[in-house]
Design a protein around this motif. Structure first.
Motif, PDB file in Angstrom:
ATOM      1  N   LYS A  86       0.818  -1.215   0.000  1.00  0.00           N
ATOM      2  CA  LYS A  86       0.000   0.000   0.000  1.00  0.00           C
ATOM      3  C   LYS A  86       0.853   1.267   0.000  1.00  0.00           C
ATOM      4  O   LYS A  86       0.552   2.231  -0.710  1.00  0.00           O
ATOM      5  N   ASN A  87       1.917   1.285   0.789  1.00  0.00           N
ATOM      6  CA  ASN A  87       2.682   2.514   0.979  1.00  0.00           C
ATOM      7  C   ASN A  87       3.880   2.658   0.048  1.00  0.00           C
ATOM      8  O   ASN A  87       4.291   3.780  -0.262  1.00  0.00           O
ATOM      9  N   ILE A  88       4.451   1.521  -0.375  1.00  0.00           N
ATOM     10  CA  ILE A  88       5.652   1.568  -1.218  1.00  0.00           C
ATOM     11  C   ILE A  88       5.369   0.996  -2.598  1.00  0.00           C
ATOM     12  O   ILE A  88       5.651   1.624  -3.618  1.00  0.00           O
ATOM     13  N   GLY A  89       4.792  -0.193  -2.640  1.00  0.00           N
ATOM     14  CA  GLY A  89       4.549  -0.881  -3.895  1.00  0.00           C
ATOM     15  C   GLY A  89       5.233  -2.228  -3.905  1.00  0.00           C
ATOM     16  O   GLY A  89       5.725  -2.703  -2.880  1.00  0.00           O
ATOM     17  N   ALA A  90       5.246  -2.863  -5.046  1.00  0.00           N
ATOM     18  CA  ALA A  90       5.891  -4.170  -5.216  1.00  0.00           C
ATOM     19  C   ALA A  90       7.038  -4.041  -6.206  1.00  0.00           C
ATOM     20  O   ALA A  90       6.984  -3.227  -7.127  1.00  0.00           O
ATOM     21  N   LYS A  91       8.052  -4.863  -6.012  1.00  0.00           N
ATOM     22  CA  LYS A  91       9.225  -4.838  -6.889  1.00  0.00           C
ATOM     23  C   LYS A  91       9.107  -5.964  -7.908  1.00  0.00           C
ATOM     24  O   LYS A  91       9.156  -7.138  -7.543  1.00  0.00           O
ATOM     25  N   LEU A  93      10.096  -8.739 -10.663  1.00  0.00           N
ATOM     26  CA  LEU A  93      11.317  -9.520 -10.847  1.00  0.00           C
ATOM     27  C   LEU A  93      12.194  -8.891 -11.927  1.00  0.00           C
ATOM     28  O   LEU A  93      13.416  -8.982 -11.880  1.00  0.00           O
ATOM     29  N   GLU A  94      11.552  -8.255 -12.897  1.00  0.00           N
ATOM     30  CA  GLU A  94      12.297  -7.457 -13.861  1.00  0.00           C
ATOM     31  C   GLU A  94      12.409  -6.051 -13.307  1.00  0.00           C
ATOM     32  O   GLU A  94      11.444  -5.474 -12.841  1.00  0.00           O
ATOM     33  N   ALA A  95      13.599  -5.465 -13.366  1.00  0.00           N
ATOM     34  CA  ALA A  95      13.865  -4.186 -12.715  1.00  0.00           C
ATOM     35  C   ALA A  95      12.935  -3.084 -13.206  1.00  0.00           C
ATOM     36  O   ALA A  95      12.528  -3.059 -14.364  1.00  0.00           O
ATOM     37  N   THR A  96      12.588  -2.182 -12.303  1.00  0.00           N
ATOM     38  CA  THR A  96      11.797  -1.003 -12.658  1.00  0.00           C
ATOM     39  C   THR A  96      12.318   0.187 -11.876  1.00  0.00           C
ATOM     40  O   THR A  96      12.871   0.034 -10.788  1.00  0.00           O
ATOM     41  N   ASN A  97      12.150   1.374 -12.429  1.00  0.00           N
ATOM     42  CA  ASN A  97      12.632   2.567 -11.744  1.00  0.00           C
ATOM     43  C   ASN A  97      11.699   3.028 -10.638  1.00  0.00           C
ATOM     44  O   ASN A  97      12.127   3.658  -9.686  1.00  0.00           O
ATOM     45  N   ASP A  98      10.409   2.757 -10.761  1.00  0.00           N
ATOM     46  CA  ASP A  98       9.433   3.307  -9.829  1.00  0.00           C
ATOM     47  C   ASP A  98       8.530   2.207  -9.287  1.00  0.00           C
ATOM     48  O   ASP A  98       7.557   1.818  -9.919  1.00  0.00           O
ATOM     49  N   LEU A  99       8.856   1.716  -8.088  1.00  0.00           N
ATOM     50  CA  LEU A  99       8.083   0.636  -7.487  1.00  0.00           C
ATOM     51  C   LEU A  99       6.671   1.081  -7.134  1.00  0.00           C
ATOM     52  O   LEU A  99       5.757   0.260  -7.067  1.00  0.00           O
ATOM     53  N   SER A 100       6.487   2.378  -6.906  1.00  0.00           N
ATOM     54  CA  SER A 100       5.179   2.848  -6.465  1.00  0.00           C
ATOM     55  C   SER A 100       4.123   2.757  -7.551  1.00  0.00           C
ATOM     56  O   SER A 100       2.937   2.978  -7.283  1.00  0.00           O
ATOM     57  N   LYS A 101       4.500   2.407  -8.780  1.00  0.00           N
ATOM     58  CA  LYS A 101       3.502   2.113  -9.804  1.00  0.00           C
ATOM     59  C   LYS A 101       2.665   0.899  -9.424  1.00  0.00           C
ATOM     60  O   LYS A 101       1.527   0.756  -9.854  1.00  0.00           O
ATOM     61  N   TRP A 205      -1.660   5.226 -11.826  1.00  0.00           N
ATOM     62  CA  TRP A 205      -2.471   5.946 -10.845  1.00  0.00           C
ATOM     63  C   TRP A 205      -1.966   7.354 -10.596  1.00  0.00           C
ATOM     64  O   TRP A 205      -2.739   8.268 -10.327  1.00  0.00           O
ATOM     65  N   LYS A 206      -0.658   7.565 -10.713  1.00  0.00           N
ATOM     66  CA  LYS A 206      -0.137   8.909 -10.465  1.00  0.00           C
ATOM     67  C   LYS A 206      -0.619   9.895 -11.515  1.00  0.00           C
ATOM     68  O   LYS A 206      -0.994  11.031 -11.204  1.00  0.00           O
ATOM     69  N   GLU A 207      -0.609   9.446 -12.768  1.00  0.00           N
ATOM     70  CA  GLU A 207      -1.081  10.317 -13.832  1.00  0.00           C
ATOM     71  C   GLU A 207      -2.566  10.631 -13.659  1.00  0.00           C
ATOM     72  O   GLU A 207      -3.028  11.717 -14.004  1.00  0.00           O
ATOM     73  N   ILE A 208      -3.317   9.666 -13.096  1.00  0.00           N
ATOM     74  CA  ILE A 208      -4.755   9.856 -12.915  1.00  0.00           C
ATOM     75  C   ILE A 208      -5.044  10.735 -11.697  1.00  0.00           C
ATOM     76  O   ILE A 208      -5.877  11.642 -11.748  1.00  0.00           O
ATOM     77  N   LEU A 209      -4.339  10.453 -10.596  1.00  0.00           N
ATOM     78  CA  LEU A 209      -4.684  11.077  -9.325  1.00  0.00           C
ATOM     79  C   LEU A 209      -3.800  12.247  -8.936  1.00  0.00           C
ATOM     80  O   LEU A 209      -4.210  13.102  -8.150  1.00  0.00           O
ATOM     81  N   ASN A 210      -2.575  12.307  -9.450  1.00  0.00           N
ATOM     82  CA  ASN A 210      -1.631  13.312  -8.983  1.00  0.00           C
ATOM     83  C   ASN A 210      -1.952  14.674  -9.586  1.00  0.00           C
ATOM     84  O   ASN A 210      -2.015  14.808 -10.803  1.00  0.00           O
ATOM     85  N   PRO A 211      -2.160  15.681  -8.768  1.00  0.00           N
ATOM     86  CA  PRO A 211      -2.504  17.004  -9.293  1.00  0.00           C
ATOM     87  C   PRO A 211      -1.328  17.768  -9.875  1.00  0.00           C
ATOM     88  O   PRO A 211      -1.517  18.847 -10.416  1.00  0.00           O
ATOM     89  N   ILE A 212      -0.112  17.239  -9.740  1.00  0.00           N
ATOM     90  CA  ILE A 212       1.038  17.926 -10.313  1.00  0.00           C
ATOM     91  C   ILE A 212       1.669  17.032 -11.380  1.00  0.00           C
ATOM     92  O   ILE A 212       1.688  15.812 -11.252  1.00  0.00           O
ATOM     93  N   PRO A 213       2.162  17.619 -12.468  1.00  0.00           N
ATOM     94  CA  PRO A 213       2.814  16.815 -13.501  1.00  0.00           C
ATOM     95  C   PRO A 213       4.140  16.254 -12.999  1.00  0.00           C
ATOM     96  O   PRO A 213       4.744  16.782 -12.058  1.00  0.00           O
ATOM     97  N   LYS A 214       4.585  15.188 -13.634  1.00  0.00           N
ATOM     98  CA  LYS A 214       5.866  14.603 -13.244  1.00  0.00           C
ATOM     99  C   LYS A 214       7.001  15.573 -13.569  1.00  0.00           C
ATOM    100  O   LYS A 214       7.156  15.999 -14.721  1.00  0.00           O
ATOM    101  N   PRO A 215       7.814  15.940 -12.571  1.00  0.00           N
ATOM    102  CA  PRO A 215       8.946  16.825 -12.839  1.00  0.00           C
ATOM    103  C   PRO A 215       9.997  16.113 -13.711  1.00  0.00           C
ATOM    104  O   PRO A 215      10.173  14.897 -13.625  1.00  0.00           O
ATOM    105  N   ILE A 216      10.676  16.866 -14.530  1.00  0.00           N
ATOM    106  CA  ILE A 216      11.793  16.368 -15.336  1.00  0.00           C
ATOM    107  C   ILE A 216      13.017  17.205 -14.975  1.00  0.00           C
ATOM    108  O   ILE A 216      13.033  18.425 -15.166  1.00  0.00           O
ATOM    109  N   HIS A 217      14.022  16.537 -14.417  1.00  0.00           N
ATOM    110  CA  HIS A 217      15.198  17.291 -13.969  1.00  0.00           C
ATOM    111  C   HIS A 217      16.388  16.350 -13.803  1.00  0.00           C
ATOM    112  O   HIS A 217      16.227  15.196 -13.406  1.00  0.00           O
TER     113      HIS A 217
END
Length: 291
Positions: A86-91, A93-101, A205-217
């Motif tokens: 719920k709070n972090i996400g699942a990892k 078996l194939e690597a991913t940059n963002d577990l919270s997806k 879910w972030k794109e759906i629920l997050n009120p701020i766009p993903k920062p690029i930096h």
């Protein structure tokens, strides 16, 4: 939250099994059953969305041990594994940059009774069940309770269906155990606790629920407590987007206590020493996600 508080009973078939094919995992000789069964539950949720992904049960278990209050004792609690999802996400078996997806939305405790377990499986899919067993009682596909004099242990499994007299379960002891990894447990041999995932978050879910766009930096400099500036403000926006800093806290560009704690949250999530200092390792992980 108890299951009875949010659901109504429905008429059930005499025989039922969840309509998804899941991998049979193998925890080996390690006490990782909560992590592996929790991973299986998340895999079933992904298959509902036609995402045929498998998750790292060992990683979930090790995340549980950071917070379960018994770091030197083998094993952990279902509620810790579910909190990780719920709070972090699942990892994967194939690597991913963002577990919270790969997060879930919520979970409930299910009364450990035959009819309640059936109802929960039918409505929510895999149910996580904890059993007290013995080596003698868990020798094959048909399980029996431990007898007097037998050494007992606790074990976590995924419950996936039922028939007239048995609950059907999926173990994490490889396909070489039981009926190719599956087992049948008498309806009178009940778990000491059960849990259900009642809602899953879509992978976007972030794109759906997050009120701020993903920062690029691209972070090129170390950042630390008491610093001020535009890059600290961007860091705060990144920490908000990934869920480590409250959206209610303004991005001022001032690196004070709230930002320090948010950086520690980010570091813990990605197995980085939680110093609160944004050094080369933390910057590298930020750049993996936000460049």
């Amino acid at each position: 939250v108890p299951l009875s508080a949010i659901r109504e009973f429905v008429t059930l078939p005499e025989n039922y099994k969840i309509p998804y094919i899941l991998r049979i995992s193998n925890q080996g000789q390690k006490p990782y059953c909560v992590g592996f069964s929790t991973a299986t539950a998340k895999e079933e949720r992904e298959r509902r969305e036609q995402n045929f992904m498998d998750f790292d049960g060992e990683w979930i278990y090790k995340e549980c041990k950071k917070t379960d209050g018994m770091p030197d004792i083998a094993g952990t609690f279902f509620r810790e594994g579910l909190k990780v999802l719920k709070n972090i996400g699942a990892k994967p078996l194939e690597a991913t940059n963002d577990l919270s997806k790969y997060r879930i939305g919520g979970y409930v405790n299910v009364p450990a009774e035959f009819e309640n377990i059936k109802q929960a499986i039918y409505e929510y899919g895999i149910i996580l069940g904890g059993f007290r067993g013995s080596n003698q009682g868990w020798q094959g596909a048909y399980i029996r309770p431990p007898k007097a004099g037998e050494i007992q242990w606790g074990h976590a499994v995924a419950l996936i269906g039922w028939n007239k007299d048995f609950i059907i379960g999926q173990n994490s002891w490889s396909e070489g155990w039981g009926e190719q990894g599956y087992f049948y447990i008498p309806k009178t041999y009940l778990p000491f606790e059960c849990w259900a995932i009642i809602s899953d978050l879509p992978n976007n879910w972030k794109e759906i629920l997050n009120p701020i766009p993903k920062p690029i930096h691209n972070f090129q400099y170390d950042l630390y407590y008491a610093m001020k500036g535009e890059e600290v403000k961007i860091l705060q926006d990144c920490l908000k987007w990934i869920g480590c800093l409250s959206l209610e806290i303004p991005s001022t560009g001032n690196f004070y206590q709230a930002t320090l704690e948010a950086v520690k949250c980010f570091q813990l999530r990605y197995n980085i020493n939680p110093t609160g200092y944004v050094g080369s390792i933390t910057r590298s992980k930020l750049n993996e996600i936000f460049v």
